[in-house]
Design an enzyme around this catalytic site. Structure first.
Site, PDB file in Angstrom:
ATOM      1  N   GLU A  26      -1.043 -22.482  33.903  1.00 58.59           N
ATOM      2  CA  GLU A  26      -0.498 -22.121  35.225  1.00 58.59           C
ATOM      3  C   GLU A  26      -0.321 -20.617  35.381  1.00 58.59           C
ATOM      4  O   GLU A  26      -0.397 -19.863  34.401  1.00 58.59           O
ATOM      5  CB  GLU A  26       0.839 -22.825  35.466  1.00 58.59           C
ATOM      6  CG  GLU A  26       1.914 -22.432  34.468  1.00 58.59           C
ATOM      7  CD  GLU A  26       3.333 -22.576  34.991  1.00 58.59           C
ATOM      8  OE1 GLU A  26       3.627 -22.072  36.087  1.00 58.59           O
ATOM      9  OE2 GLU A  26       4.149 -23.171  34.260  1.00 58.59           O
ATOM     10  N   LYS A 160      13.994 -27.236  30.295  1.00 57.20           N
ATOM     11  CA  LYS A 160      14.950 -26.164  30.055  1.00 57.20           C
ATOM     12  C   LYS A 160      16.350 -26.596  30.484  1.00 57.20           C
ATOM     13  O   LYS A 160      16.511 -27.280  31.497  1.00 57.20           O
ATOM     14  CB  LYS A 160      14.502 -24.961  30.877  1.00 57.20           C
ATOM     15  CG  LYS A 160      15.096 -23.668  30.410  1.00 57.20           C
ATOM     16  CD  LYS A 160      14.449 -22.513  31.127  1.00 57.20           C
ATOM     17  CE  LYS A 160      13.295 -21.970  30.344  1.00 57.20           C
ATOM     18  NZ  LYS A 160      12.644 -20.835  30.979  1.00 57.20           N
TER      19      LYS A 160
HETATM   20  N1  PSU Z   1      10.482 -23.670  33.921  1.00 57.52           N
HETATM   21  C1  PSU Z   1      10.314 -22.752  32.958  1.00 57.52           C
HETATM   22  N2  PSU Z   1       9.455 -21.720  33.164  1.00 57.52           N
HETATM   23  C2  PSU Z   1       8.729 -21.602  34.322  1.00 57.52           C
HETATM   24  C3  PSU Z   1       8.912 -22.586  35.329  1.00 57.52           C
HETATM   25  C4  PSU Z   1       9.778 -23.604  35.081  1.00 57.52           C
HETATM   26  O1  PSU Z   1      10.943 -22.861  31.925  1.00 57.52           O
HETATM   27  O2  PSU Z   1       7.970 -20.627  34.471  1.00 57.52           O
HETATM   28  C5  PSU Z   1       8.104 -22.492  36.582  1.00 57.52           C
HETATM   29  C6  PSU Z   1       6.893 -23.446  36.517  1.00 57.52           C
HETATM   30  O3  PSU Z   1       5.820 -22.864  37.212  1.00 57.52           O
HETATM   31  C7  PSU Z   1       7.399 -24.670  37.259  1.00 57.52           C
HETATM   32  C8  PSU Z   1       8.235 -24.030  38.336  1.00 57.52           C
HETATM   33  O4  PSU Z   1       6.394 -25.479  37.801  1.00 57.52           O
HETATM   34  O5  PSU Z   1       8.887 -22.956  37.689  1.00 57.52           O
HETATM   35  C9  PSU Z   1       9.214 -25.003  38.930  1.00 57.52           C
HETATM   36  O6  PSU Z   1       9.813 -24.450  40.066  1.00 57.52           O
HETATM   37  P1  PSU Z   1      10.791 -25.346  40.950  1.00 57.52           P
HETATM   38  O7  PSU Z   1      11.963 -25.608  40.054  1.00 57.52           O
HETATM   39  O8  PSU Z   1      11.143 -24.455  42.118  1.00 57.52           O
HETATM   40  O9  PSU Z   1      10.046 -26.561  41.325  1.00 57.52           O
END
Ligand code: PSU
Ligand code: MN
Length: 302
Positions: A26, A160
């Site tokens: 990604e 996380k």
């Molecule tokens: N969690 C991490 N590192 C990240 C992300 C999530 O530990 O870089 C990033 C990923 O790209 C994930 C996105 O898909 O954040 C999720 O965002 P949201 O919680 O807004 O859906």
């Protein structure tokens, strides 16, 4: 593969035609998950790690109205340096494509684009999930709903602890997404191999994981499989130590009225800055480890 919006790099296209292993990566992690220049260094070395273990890397992002599968070194640099890059989840894809804006893809949109290209496995750091306080905020990442639908397996270091890990595991169960931890009984929590939650499933061999993926999709059970890969022990950070940073980050987010798609990048940045780089080193180490595992599984998939 013949979608007018899809632009697959030659090397990746060739590998897919020849049924060689390919691992999707990604770009939100590059543009919004890590500071420059470590983000670019990491993006490159993660691609090298995939190659070293026998697969072709395909980093995914949106540029000039195209869904790009496989980026050049200059493009990786661009996504690491440029400030005005969209964080593109599924809902943002048509807007960013028609505006021809640069967009970094999250787990959800990377999975969807990988699937359009015919890639079956994807490595990242951590996936989105159910946020703490979701009962009020309704903040549940589109990564989870995407995982219910799209046939691309995701290798991550677990979830996380900025999120509610228990609720995320419940939600994954509701959506019918198998959660496998590689090599241990406990579900890992990104910076730590422990979380206090038992993993729903455990497998110890990459061949077994590949076999499970094939069986799932051949039975017509659509959707992803979450493969949780515990952080290598030498890089793990004490969860109690991290929890202090998380609490500070959450309270600052609330004070500053951070909401919606900004929440996750805000928390990640806050924790990285306040832990004085310790969390960043852990983050970099676990992404490499996930890329390696994904490449090994991919090699068994074909
Ligand atoms: N969690 C991490 N590192 C990240 C992300 C999530 O530990 O870089 C990033 C990923 O790209 C994930 C996105 O898909 O954040 C999720 O965002 P949201 O919680 O807004 O859906
Ligand atoms: Mn959200």
């Amino acid at each position: 593969m013949n979608n007018e919006y899809l632009q697959i790099q030659d090397e990746v296209r060739q590998a897919l035609i020849e049924k060689k292993p390919v691992v999707a990566l990604e770009s939100t992690i590059i543009s919004h998950g890590m500071p420059w220049p470590k983000n670019v260094e990491t993006a490159r070395s993660v691609e090298a790690e995939v190659r070293k273990h026998g697969a072709i890397p395909a980093t995914i992002a949106i540029m000039n109205g195209k869904l790009k599968v496989g980026l050049s070194l200059d493009e990786l640099e661009f996504f690491g340096k440029e400030k005005e890059v969209w964080k593109v989840s599924l809902r943002d894809m048509p807007y960013v494509v028609t505006k021809k804006s640069p967009g970094a893809t999250t787990v959800a949109s990377t999975m969807r684009i990988a699937s359009m290209a015919g890639i079956r496995i994807f490595a990242t750091g951590g996936t989105g999930g159910v946020h703490r306080g979701a009962a009020e905020s309704f903040d549940i990442s589109a990564d989870l709903t995407e995982m219910a639908n799209t046939n691309v397996a995701v290798v991550s270091a677990g979830v996380k602890s900025i999120l509610d890990i228990g609720l995320t595991l419940e939600y994954l169960e509701t959506l019918g997404i198998p959660v496998i931890t590689f090599g241990q009984d406990e579900f890992p929590s990104f910076y730590s191999s422990k979380s206090g939650f038992k993993s729903p499933l455990r497998l110890d061999k990459t061949e077994e994981i590949a076999e499970l993926l094939k069986a799932k999709w051949e039975m017509g059970l659509n959707g992803s499989v979450l493969i949780a890969n515990p952080i290598p022990a030498e890089y793990a950070v004490d969860p109690i130590h991290i929890e202090g940073f998380i609490q500070n980050a959450l309270s600052d987010a609330e004070k500053q009225g951070v909401s919606g798609k900004s929440v996750t990048p805000f928390l990640l940045k806050h924790i990285a800055e306040n832990s004085d780089g310790e969390s960043l080193d852990a983050n970099i180490a676990l992404i490499h480890s996930n890329a390696r595992l994904a490449a090994l599984i991919a090699s068994n998939l074909y």
